[in-house]
Motif scaffolding. Structure first.
Motif, PDB file in Angstrom:
ATOM      1  N   UNK A  11      14.299  -7.126  -8.000  1.00  0.00           N
ATOM      2  CA  UNK A  11      13.320  -6.635  -7.033  1.00  0.00           C
ATOM      3  C   UNK A  11      11.925  -6.943  -7.583  1.00  0.00           C
ATOM      4  N   UNK A  12      11.165  -7.738  -6.844  1.00  0.00           N
ATOM      5  CA  UNK A  12       9.837  -8.146  -7.292  1.00  0.00           C
ATOM      6  C   UNK A  12       8.797  -7.044  -7.143  1.00  0.00           C
ATOM      7  N   UNK A  13       8.944  -6.216  -6.134  1.00  0.00           N
ATOM      8  CA  UNK A  13       7.948  -5.190  -5.833  1.00  0.00           C
ATOM      9  C   UNK A  13       8.112  -3.966  -6.739  1.00  0.00           C
ATOM     10  N   UNK A  14       7.060  -3.649  -7.478  1.00  0.00           N
ATOM     11  CA  UNK A  14       7.097  -2.461  -8.330  1.00  0.00           C
ATOM     12  C   UNK A  14       7.236  -1.188  -7.501  1.00  0.00           C
ATOM     13  N   UNK A  15       6.609  -1.167  -6.341  1.00  0.00           N
ATOM     14  CA  UNK A  15       6.683   0.007  -5.465  1.00  0.00           C
ATOM     15  C   UNK A  15       8.110   0.234  -4.985  1.00  0.00           C
ATOM     16  N   UNK A  16       8.760  -0.832  -4.544  1.00  0.00           N
ATOM     17  CA  UNK A  16      10.154  -0.710  -4.101  1.00  0.00           C
ATOM     18  C   UNK A  16      11.049  -0.279  -5.256  1.00  0.00           C
ATOM     19  N   UNK A  17      10.854  -0.890  -6.414  1.00  0.00           N
ATOM     20  CA  UNK A  17      11.682  -0.557  -7.576  1.00  0.00           C
ATOM     21  C   UNK A  17      11.517   0.909  -7.953  1.00  0.00           C
ATOM     22  N   UNK A  18      10.321   1.420  -7.838  1.00  0.00           N
ATOM     23  CA  UNK A  18      10.052   2.830  -8.138  1.00  0.00           C
ATOM     24  C   UNK A  18      10.845   3.748  -7.197  1.00  0.00           C
ATOM     25  N   UNK A  19      10.846   3.413  -5.910  1.00  0.00           N
ATOM     26  CA  UNK A  19      11.590   4.208  -4.935  1.00  0.00           C
ATOM     27  C   UNK A  19      13.101   4.107  -5.166  1.00  0.00           C
ATOM     28  N   UNK A  20      13.577   2.904  -5.434  1.00  0.00           N
ATOM     29  CA  UNK A  20      15.008   2.717  -5.709  1.00  0.00           C
ATOM     30  C   UNK A  20      15.400   3.553  -6.920  1.00  0.00           C
ATOM     31  N   UNK A  21      14.596   3.513  -7.969  1.00  0.00           N
ATOM     32  CA  UNK A  21      14.878   4.286  -9.181  1.00  0.00           C
ATOM     33  C   UNK A  21      14.909   5.785  -8.899  1.00  0.00           C
ATOM     34  N   UNK A  22      14.021   6.248  -8.031  1.00  0.00           N
ATOM     35  CA  UNK A  22      13.997   7.668  -7.679  1.00  0.00           C
ATOM     36  C   UNK A  22      15.341   8.079  -7.067  1.00  0.00           C
ATOM     37  N   UNK A  23      15.859   7.278  -6.137  1.00  0.00           N
ATOM     38  CA  UNK A  23      17.147   7.619  -5.513  1.00  0.00           C
ATOM     39  C   UNK A  23      18.307   7.445  -6.487  1.00  0.00           C
ATOM     40  N   UNK A  24      18.215   6.469  -7.378  1.00  0.00           N
ATOM     41  CA  UNK A  24      19.238   6.325  -8.422  1.00  0.00           C
ATOM     42  C   UNK A  24      19.338   7.612  -9.239  1.00  0.00           C
ATOM     43  N   UNK A  25      18.187   8.150  -9.646  1.00  0.00           N
ATOM     44  CA  UNK A  25      18.174   9.399 -10.422  1.00  0.00           C
ATOM     45  C   UNK A  25      18.772  10.545  -9.623  1.00  0.00           C
TER      46      UNK A  25
END
Length: 157
Positions: A11-25
């Motif tokens: 995932x190139x977008x840091x913003x998207x990666x941040x949101x994905x990580x939030x749901x992973x947690x």
């Protein structure tokens, strides 16, 4: 049961990666969840779409165990409401399987070998989304499904 989301390319977008990580947690409170990224193929200019799908398929097979149940995230798959998807997950968990793998393919979709290995296909929408957005939508829907199964107030019906 472990749920794995397998995807091609980072995932190139840091913003998207941040949101994905939030749901992973958040998912970690409900189920063992893994997100595995298969690196993009290099030097694809000289490959046809079919050749690219075959090469990606070979990489995908290396990430699968024989006992994994593979479900493709595919535009031609079955569409579920959030409630129906939570019920689908509950049935899979009740079946006693070890690992359920959801797969987001590359830019051209899946090879025939991957289609043959899959036990099902799910579509998130009739619309087309970037593969990076699909990751976010899917992990959010997984999280939503588990909150529905636990009767938690995240989902409003």
């Amino acid at each position: 049961m472990t749920i794995k989301l397998l995807a091609i390319g980072k995932t190139d977008s840091k913003e998207l990666q941040k949101l994905i990580s939030m749901y992973e947690q958040r998912l970690g409170h409900y189920v063992k969840f893994e997100l595995e990224i298969i690196p993009d193929l290099k030097n694809t200019k000289n490959l046809s779409a079919e050749q690219q799908k075959i090469k990606e398929g070979e990489l995908i097979f290396k990430s699968l165990a024989n006992t994994d149940i593979l479900v493709l995230l595919d535009e031609n798959g079955k569409q579920y409401s959030s409630l129906e998807f939570s019920s689908y997950l509950q049935k899979k968990m009740n079946s006693g399987l070890k690992q359920l793998v959801f797969l987001i393919g590359g830019p051209y979709g899946f090879s025939e070998e991957i289609y043959r290995k899959a036990s099902g296909k799910i579509s998130l929408s009739k619309m087309t989304f970037s593969h990076q957005m699909v990751r976010l939508f899917f992990v959010e829907q997984l999280y939503r499904a588990f909150t529905i199964l636990r009767n938690e107030p995240y989902h409003h019906q």
